[in-house]
Design a protein around this motif. Sequence first.
Motif, PDB file in Angstrom:
ATOM      1  N   PRO A  94      10.116  55.762  62.625  1.00 41.02           N
ATOM      2  CA  PRO A  94       9.986  54.592  63.610  1.00 41.02           C
ATOM      3  C   PRO A  94      11.352  54.977  64.546  1.00 41.02           C
ATOM      4  CG  PRO A  94      10.250  53.638  61.344  1.00 41.02           C
ATOM      5  CD  PRO A  94      10.404  55.026  61.004  1.00 41.02           C
ATOM      6  N   PRO A  95      11.266  54.868  65.943  1.00 43.88           N
ATOM      7  CA  PRO A  95      12.131  54.844  66.690  1.00 43.88           C
ATOM      8  C   PRO A  95      13.266  53.967  66.562  1.00 43.88           C
ATOM      9  CG  PRO A  95       9.976  54.759  67.904  1.00 43.88           C
ATOM     10  CD  PRO A  95       9.876  54.658  66.405  1.00 43.88           C
ATOM     11  N   THR A  96      13.049  52.804  65.991  1.00 41.64           N
ATOM     12  CA  THR A  96      13.928  51.616  65.921  1.00 41.64           C
ATOM     13  C   THR A  96      15.085  52.160  64.825  1.00 41.64           C
ATOM     14  OG1 THR A  96      12.489  50.583  64.199  1.00 41.64           O
ATOM     15  CG2 THR A  96      12.581  49.779  66.608  1.00 41.64           C
ATOM     16  N   LEU A  97      14.565  52.941  63.928  1.00 43.75           N
ATOM     17  CA  LEU A  97      15.547  53.470  62.952  1.00 43.75           C
ATOM     18  C   LEU A  97      16.192  54.681  63.177  1.00 43.75           C
ATOM     19  CD1 LEU A  97      13.718  53.014  59.437  1.00 43.75           C
ATOM     20  CD2 LEU A  97      15.502  51.552  60.432  1.00 43.75           C
ATOM     21  N   GLY A  98      15.399  55.727  63.698  1.00 44.43           N
ATOM     22  CA  GLY A  98      15.964  56.838  64.178  1.00 44.43           C
ATOM     23  C   GLY A  98      16.007  57.864  63.170  1.00 44.43           C
ATOM     24  N   THR A  99      16.146  57.337  61.755  1.00 41.05           N
ATOM     25  CA  THR A  99      16.227  58.355  60.803  1.00 41.05           C
ATOM     26  C   THR A  99      15.261  57.837  59.558  1.00 41.05           C
ATOM     27  OG1 THR A  99      18.083  57.080  59.626  1.00 41.05           O
ATOM     28  CG2 THR A  99      18.617  58.825  61.058  1.00 41.05           C
ATOM     29  N   CYS A 100      14.897  58.740  58.651  1.00 37.30           N
ATOM     30  CA  CYS A 100      14.150  58.386  57.505  1.00 37.30           C
ATOM     31  C   CYS A 100      14.719  57.220  56.812  1.00 37.30           C
ATOM     32  CB  CYS A 100      13.850  59.498  56.572  1.00 37.30           C
ATOM     33  SG  CYS A 100      15.136  60.340  55.732  1.00 37.30           S
ATOM     34  N   ALA A 101      13.774  56.522  56.069  1.00 38.74           N
ATOM     35  CA  ALA A 101      14.330  55.300  55.236  1.00 38.74           C
ATOM     36  C   ALA A 101      15.345  55.745  54.161  1.00 38.74           C
ATOM     37  CB  ALA A 101      13.117  54.591  54.527  1.00 38.74           C
ATOM     38  N   THR A 102      15.499  57.056  53.867  1.00 40.94           N
ATOM     39  CA  THR A 102      16.153  57.228  52.702  1.00 40.94           C
ATOM     40  C   THR A 102      17.758  57.303  53.548  1.00 40.94           C
ATOM     41  OG1 THR A 102      14.622  58.608  51.651  1.00 40.94           O
ATOM     42  CG2 THR A 102      16.996  58.805  51.194  1.00 40.94           C
ATOM     43  N   CYS A 103      17.892  57.926  54.758  1.00 38.35           N
ATOM     44  CA  CYS A 103      18.998  58.132  55.412  1.00 38.35           C
ATOM     45  C   CYS A 103      19.394  56.727  56.167  1.00 38.35           C
ATOM     46  CB  CYS A 103      19.054  59.012  56.565  1.00 38.35           C
ATOM     47  SG  CYS A 103      18.689  60.964  55.762  1.00 38.35           S
ATOM     48  N   ALA A 104      18.628  56.097  56.555  1.00 43.15           N
ATOM     49  CA  ALA A 104      18.848  54.500  57.117  1.00 43.15           C
ATOM     50  C   ALA A 104      19.331  53.556  56.040  1.00 43.15           C
ATOM     51  CB  ALA A 104      17.638  53.968  57.745  1.00 43.15           C
ATOM     52  N   PHE A 105      19.047  53.645  54.902  1.00 41.45           N
ATOM     53  CA  PHE A 105      19.357  52.563  53.706  1.00 41.45           C
ATOM     54  C   PHE A 105      19.726  53.377  52.585  1.00 41.45           C
ATOM     55  CE2 PHE A 105      15.913  50.695  56.517  1.00 41.45           C
ATOM     56  CZ  PHE A 105      16.564  49.813  57.096  1.00 41.45           C
ATOM     57  N   PRO A 106      20.652  53.998  52.821  1.00 37.71           N
ATOM     58  CA  PRO A 106      21.306  54.909  51.378  1.00 37.71           C
ATOM     59  C   PRO A 106      21.479  54.053  50.281  1.00 37.71           C
ATOM     60  CG  PRO A 106      22.916  54.886  53.043  1.00 37.71           C
ATOM     61  CD  PRO A 106      21.691  54.134  53.574  1.00 37.71           C
ATOM     62  N   ASP A 107      22.050  52.796  50.393  1.00 32.62           N
ATOM     63  CA  ASP A 107      22.421  51.872  49.360  1.00 32.62           C
ATOM     64  C   ASP A 107      21.158  51.570  48.708  1.00 32.62           C
ATOM     65  OD1 ASP A 107      25.111  52.444  49.833  1.00 32.62           O
ATOM     66  OD2 ASP A 107      25.197  50.569  51.205  1.00 32.62           O
ATOM     67  N   GLU A 108      20.151  51.223  49.118  1.00 31.93           N
ATOM     68  CA  GLU A 108      18.939  50.640  48.547  1.00 31.93           C
ATOM     69  C   GLU A 108      18.240  51.731  47.910  1.00 31.93           C
ATOM     70  OE1 GLU A 108      16.461  48.608  51.340  1.00 31.93           O
ATOM     71  OE2 GLU A 108      18.109  47.371  52.048  1.00 31.93           O
ATOM     72  N   GLN A 109      18.481  52.782  48.343  1.00 27.42           N
ATOM     73  CA  GLN A 109      17.694  54.039  47.450  1.00 27.42           C
ATOM     74  C   GLN A 109      18.218  54.519  46.425  1.00 27.42           C
ATOM     75  OE1 GLN A 109      14.821  55.174  48.526  1.00 27.42           O
ATOM     76  NE2 GLN A 109      14.939  53.968  50.235  1.00 27.42           N
ATOM     77  N   ARG A 110      19.860  53.983  46.247  1.00 27.89           N
ATOM     78  CA  ARG A 110      20.519  54.325  44.946  1.00 27.89           C
ATOM     79  C   ARG A 110      20.481  53.462  43.986  1.00 27.89           C
ATOM     80  NH1 ARG A 110      26.031  54.923  47.465  1.00 27.89           N
ATOM     81  NH2 ARG A 110      25.240  56.215  48.946  1.00 27.89           N
ATOM     82  N   ALA A 111      20.118  52.102  44.495  1.00 27.48           N
ATOM     83  CA  ALA A 111      19.992  50.940  43.543  1.00 27.48           C
ATOM     84  C   ALA A 111      18.534  50.971  42.839  1.00 27.48           C
ATOM     85  CB  ALA A 111      20.158  49.729  44.301  1.00 27.48           C
ATOM     86  N   ALA A 112      17.745  51.665  43.430  1.00 28.97           N
ATOM     87  CA  ALA A 112      16.234  51.506  42.942  1.00 28.97           C
ATOM     88  C   ALA A 112      16.117  52.609  41.895  1.00 28.97           C
ATOM     89  CB  ALA A 112      15.114  51.996  43.940  1.00 28.97           C
TER      90      ALA A 112
END
Length: 112
Positions: A94-112
């Motif tokens: 998505p252009p609103t993020l500009g990056t993939c979800a993993t790079c945009a939300f690194p803290d949430e990916q580590r917690a999961a």
Amino acid sequence: MGTLPVYRWRLAPDGYATYRQLRALGLRPGGQDVAAQLERPRRRRDPLVAYLYRIDHAKPVRPMTPAKWAALAKANAARRTCPACRQDAGYVIPPTLGTCATCAFPDEQRAA
């Protein structure tokens, strides 16, 4: 160019089609000028306008060449590639993020 005939919504005569209707028939306007105009009235706003083309003057859609298919595949791959980690995300980023979800939300990916 003279004035265009204007028809009300759903009252256009046979032989005319919008650009999308031509596309659904496998046709394109083929350089012809707009033949008529379709107007859909709205309350307190300007009417919606659709341009009509003559079906008998329309030409068939040009087929995709191998070069066009390759260019389209390359453009779609660029839309899926994350600029931060350079990996294919598997979806259009998505252009609103500009990056993939993993790079945009690194803290949430580590917690999961």
